[in-house]
Motif scaffolding. Structure first.
Motif, PDB file in Angstrom:
ATOM      1  N   ASP A   1       0.815  -1.214   0.000  1.00  0.00           N
ATOM      2  CA  ASP A   1       0.000   0.000   0.000  1.00  0.00           C
ATOM      3  C   ASP A   1       0.846   1.260   0.000  1.00  0.00           C
ATOM      4  OD1 ASP A   1      -2.366  -1.366  -0.037  1.00  0.00           O
ATOM      5  OD2 ASP A   1      -2.659  -1.322   2.127  1.00  0.00           O
ATOM      6  N   LEU A   2       2.101   1.149   0.427  1.00  0.00           N
ATOM      7  CA  LEU A   2       2.972   2.322   0.507  1.00  0.00           C
ATOM      8  C   LEU A   2       3.995   2.382  -0.629  1.00  0.00           C
ATOM      9  CD1 LEU A   2       3.519   2.460   4.374  1.00  0.00           C
ATOM     10  CD2 LEU A   2       2.098   3.945   2.960  1.00  0.00           C
ATOM     11  N   GLY A   3       3.787   1.604  -1.664  1.00  0.00           N
ATOM     12  CA  GLY A   3       4.605   1.756  -2.865  1.00  0.00           C
ATOM     13  C   GLY A   3       5.854   0.918  -2.930  1.00  0.00           C
ATOM     14  N   PHE A   4       6.026  -0.031  -1.992  1.00  0.00           N
ATOM     15  CA  PHE A   4       7.189  -0.930  -2.057  1.00  0.00           C
ATOM     16  C   PHE A   4       6.809  -2.180  -2.828  1.00  0.00           C
ATOM     17  CE2 PHE A   4       8.166   1.746   1.535  1.00  0.00           C
ATOM     18  CZ  PHE A   4       9.523   1.964   1.415  1.00  0.00           C
ATOM     19  N   GLU A   5       7.732  -2.663  -3.636  1.00  0.00           N
ATOM     20  CA  GLU A   5       7.416  -3.778  -4.521  1.00  0.00           C
ATOM     21  C   GLU A   5       7.566  -5.142  -3.862  1.00  0.00           C
ATOM     22  OE1 GLU A   5       9.638  -3.290  -8.072  1.00  0.00           O
ATOM     23  OE2 GLU A   5       8.569  -1.485  -8.703  1.00  0.00           O
ATOM     24  N   ASP A   6       8.424  -5.247  -2.856  1.00  0.00           N
ATOM     25  CA  ASP A   6       8.545  -6.538  -2.156  1.00  0.00           C
ATOM     26  C   ASP A   6       8.868  -6.295  -0.694  1.00  0.00           C
ATOM     27  OD1 ASP A   6      11.606  -6.872  -1.696  1.00  0.00           O
ATOM     28  OD2 ASP A   6      11.459  -6.372  -3.820  1.00  0.00           O
ATOM     29  N   LEU A   7       8.530  -7.277   0.128  1.00  0.00           N
ATOM     30  CA  LEU A   7       8.651  -7.148   1.578  1.00  0.00           C
ATOM     31  C   LEU A   7      10.102  -7.072   2.035  1.00  0.00           C
ATOM     32  CD1 LEU A   7       7.244  -7.067   4.311  1.00  0.00           C
ATOM     33  CD2 LEU A   7       7.137  -9.583   4.266  1.00  0.00           C
ATOM     34  N   SER A   8      10.985  -7.803   1.386  1.00  0.00           N
ATOM     35  CA  SER A   8      12.391  -7.805   1.809  1.00  0.00           C
ATOM     36  C   SER A   8      13.040  -6.441   1.595  1.00  0.00           C
ATOM     37  CB  SER A   8      13.177  -8.888   1.063  1.00  0.00           C
ATOM     38  OG  SER A   8      13.142  -8.661  -0.334  1.00  0.00           O
ATOM     39  N   HIS A   9      12.755  -5.813   0.458  1.00  0.00           N
ATOM     40  CA  HIS A   9      13.294  -4.475   0.200  1.00  0.00           C
ATOM     41  C   HIS A   9      12.734  -3.471   1.206  1.00  0.00           C
ATOM     42  CE1 HIS A   9      13.082  -0.455  -1.880  1.00  0.00           C
ATOM     43  NE2 HIS A   9      14.380  -0.690  -1.831  1.00  0.00           N
ATOM     44  N   PHE A  10      11.456  -3.584   1.492  1.00  0.00           N
ATOM     45  CA  PHE A  10      10.834  -2.706   2.486  1.00  0.00           C
ATOM     46  C   PHE A  10      11.502  -2.878   3.850  1.00  0.00           C
ATOM     47  CE2 PHE A  10       7.709  -2.760   5.992  1.00  0.00           C
ATOM     48  CZ  PHE A  10       7.508  -1.391   6.109  1.00  0.00           C
ATOM     49  N   SER A  11      11.677  -4.120   4.293  1.00  0.00           N
ATOM     50  CA  SER A  11      12.260  -4.383   5.606  1.00  0.00           C
ATOM     51  C   SER A  11      13.690  -3.860   5.691  1.00  0.00           C
ATOM     52  CB  SER A  11      12.226  -5.886   5.903  1.00  0.00           C
ATOM     53  OG  SER A  11      10.894  -6.367   5.925  1.00  0.00           O
TER      54      SER A  11
ATOM     55  N   LYS B   1      14.776  -0.841   8.271  1.00  0.00           N
ATOM     56  CA  LYS B   1      15.813  -1.024   9.295  1.00  0.00           C
ATOM     57  C   LYS B   1      16.946  -0.028   9.106  1.00  0.00           C
ATOM     58  CE  LYS B   1      18.642  -4.532  11.575  1.00  0.00           C
ATOM     59  NZ  LYS B   1      19.010  -5.968  11.616  1.00  0.00           N
ATOM     60  N   LYS B   2      17.279   0.274   7.856  1.00  0.00           N
ATOM     61  CA  LYS B   2      18.345   1.229   7.582  1.00  0.00           C
ATOM     62  C   LYS B   2      17.968   2.624   8.077  1.00  0.00           C
ATOM     63  CE  LYS B   2      21.300   2.939   3.841  1.00  0.00           C
ATOM     64  NZ  LYS B   2      21.587   2.859   2.383  1.00  0.00           N
ATOM     65  N   MET B   3      16.702   2.983   7.962  1.00  0.00           N
ATOM     66  CA  MET B   3      16.263   4.318   8.366  1.00  0.00           C
ATOM     67  C   MET B   3      16.030   4.421   9.875  1.00  0.00           C
ATOM     68  SD  MET B   3      13.156   6.615   6.825  1.00  0.00           S
ATOM     69  CE  MET B   3      12.720   8.203   7.546  1.00  0.00           C
ATOM     70  N   PHE B   4      15.442   3.383  10.476  1.00  0.00           N
ATOM     71  CA  PHE B   4      15.049   3.473  11.889  1.00  0.00           C
ATOM     72  C   PHE B   4      15.936   2.649  12.824  1.00  0.00           C
ATOM     73  CE2 PHE B   4      11.050   4.293   9.534  1.00  0.00           C
ATOM     74  CZ  PHE B   4      10.811   5.579   9.991  1.00  0.00           C
ATOM     75  N   GLY B   5      16.848   1.854  12.258  1.00  0.00           N
ATOM     76  CA  GLY B   5      17.773   1.106  13.092  1.00  0.00           C
ATOM     77  C   GLY B   5      17.183  -0.153  13.706  1.00  0.00           C
ATOM     78  N   VAL B   6      15.990  -0.501  13.307  1.00  0.00           N
ATOM     79  CA  VAL B   6      15.331  -1.690  13.860  1.00  0.00           C
ATOM     80  C   VAL B   6      14.388  -2.239  12.795  1.00  0.00           C
ATOM     81  CG1 VAL B   6      13.462  -0.293  14.874  1.00  0.00           C
ATOM     82  CG2 VAL B   6      13.970  -2.560  15.808  1.00  0.00           C
ATOM     83  N   ALA B   7      14.208  -3.558  12.803  1.00  0.00           N
ATOM     84  CA  ALA B   7      13.338  -4.202  11.820  1.00  0.00           C
ATOM     85  C   ALA B   7      11.876  -3.837  12.097  1.00  0.00           C
ATOM     86  CB  ALA B   7      13.515  -5.710  11.868  1.00  0.00           C
ATOM     87  N   PRO B   8      11.057  -3.765  11.064  1.00  0.00           N
ATOM     88  CA  PRO B   8       9.639  -3.414  11.282  1.00  0.00           C
ATOM     89  C   PRO B   8       8.910  -4.389  12.181  1.00  0.00           C
ATOM     90  CG  PRO B   8      10.019  -4.157   9.009  1.00  0.00           C
ATOM     91  CD  PRO B   8      11.359  -3.922   9.630  1.00  0.00           C
ATOM     92  N   THR B   9       9.288  -5.662  12.161  1.00  0.00           N
ATOM     93  CA  THR B   9       8.631  -6.637  13.040  1.00  0.00           C
ATOM     94  C   THR B   9       8.892  -6.330  14.511  1.00  0.00           C
ATOM     95  OG1 THR B   9      10.545  -8.076  12.674  1.00  0.00           O
ATOM     96  CG2 THR B   9       8.585  -8.502  11.349  1.00  0.00           C
ATOM     97  N   LYS B  10      10.065  -5.759  14.813  1.00  0.00           N
ATOM     98  CA  LYS B  10      10.395  -5.378  16.186  1.00  0.00           C
ATOM     99  C   LYS B  10       9.541  -4.206  16.658  1.00  0.00           C
ATOM    100  CE  LYS B  10      13.757  -8.373  16.776  1.00  0.00           C
ATOM    101  NZ  LYS B  10      13.628  -9.485  17.758  1.00  0.00           N
TER     102      LYS B  10
END
Length: 270
Positions: free
Chosen positions: A243-253, A257-266
């Motif tokens: 919904d936010l324009g990312f093509e695959d989950l791995s690239h999004f994750s 993590k690179k931007m916020f320093g933590v994985a989205p699942t965390k």
């Protein structure tokens, strides 16, 4: 000029799905007249959401960004039929019959049309044409599309100012447009076109406003929205990335993590 064969090949489309289908985003380049045969369709353009059920008619206007979710009925198939009304056909039609846009058209991306016997009769007549989108049937399909235009004008005369408005998007507020449409995963040239700019002017104006390149700003803005949805709304990463324009989950994750320093699942677990 587009050949008759090329136009005929995309004149009519039947959609059938057995399972829930998230089509993602789509840039609608031409007007599309559609009928919902079975199942439901949810469409949103960043401002408004429309829901269509069995028996509903709609006209999707050209030059809009939309997201679709198609839901089949219980134990059945999602089914719809669409007629694509390209600009060249409409221009030829306007010259032949003398139609033109008489006032500024409405701004809504989708127009719901009331069912009536003429619209239903036209849709029912399309059954034999389902398998004719192939070489040798161009003239027949071309006439059927012109019939669709006549039926729409007969049943909804106000559509004249929409169907025969051949103007291109004018220059609009870039900042407001991007905040409203950042979640659409389309090429920059589409954003430029829809804001009434050349690609070079779009990039120049964008950096003046946001002080970042369009690609950098889009990624940051999408990730910020993802962080909010995951942390505050408790949505799973798998629910939000498309919904936010990312093509695959791995690239999004990875980007998250690179931007916020933590994985989205965390983030979801906190």
């Amino acid at each position: 000029m587009t050949s008759l064969q090329e136009k005929a090949s995309r004149a009519f489309t039947y959609s059938c799905y057995h399972s829930r289908n998230r089509s993602g985003e789509q840039f609608v380049a031409e007007h599309v007249f559609s009928y919902q045969i079975a199942g439901t369709l949810a469409v949103e353009d960043g401002n408004q959401t429309w829901f269509f059920r069995e028996g509903d008619f709609r006209l999707v206007r050209r030059n809009h960004l939309l997201k679709f979710v198609k839901e089949p009925p219980a134990g059945g198939e999602f089914k719809s039929v669409s007629v694509f009304l390209d600009q060249e056909t409409l221009r030829d039609f306007s010259i032949e019959y003398g139609y033109k846009a008489e006032k500024s058209p409405a701004s809504n991306a989708i127009i719901s049309l009331h069912a009536n016997p003429l619209l239903l009769g036209f849709i029912n007549s399309l059954g034999p044409y389902q398998d004719l989108n192939q070489s040798g049937n161009e003239n027949l399909l071309h006439l059927k599309r012109r019939e669709a235009i006549l039926v729409l004008l007969q049943t909804n005369p106000e559509l004249q100012s929409i169907l025969f408005d051949f103007s291109e998007p004018g220059k609009i507020d870039l900042e407001a447009f991007m905040h409203r449409n950042f979640h659409f995963n389309v090429e920059l040239k589409r954003f430029a076109y829809l804001t009434g700019r050349s690609l070079a002017t779009f990039k120049r104006d964008f950096e003046k406003i946001f002080h970042l390149s369009p690609s950098r700003w889009l990624q940051q803005r999408r990730l910020q929205e993802a962080h909010y949805l995951i942390k505050e709304k408790k949505k799973a990463p798998s629910e939000v990335y498309l919904d936010l324009g990312f093509e695959d989950l791995s690239h999004f994750s990875f980007a998250f993590k690179k931007m916020f320093g933590v994985a989205p699942t965390k983030i979801l677990q906190t």
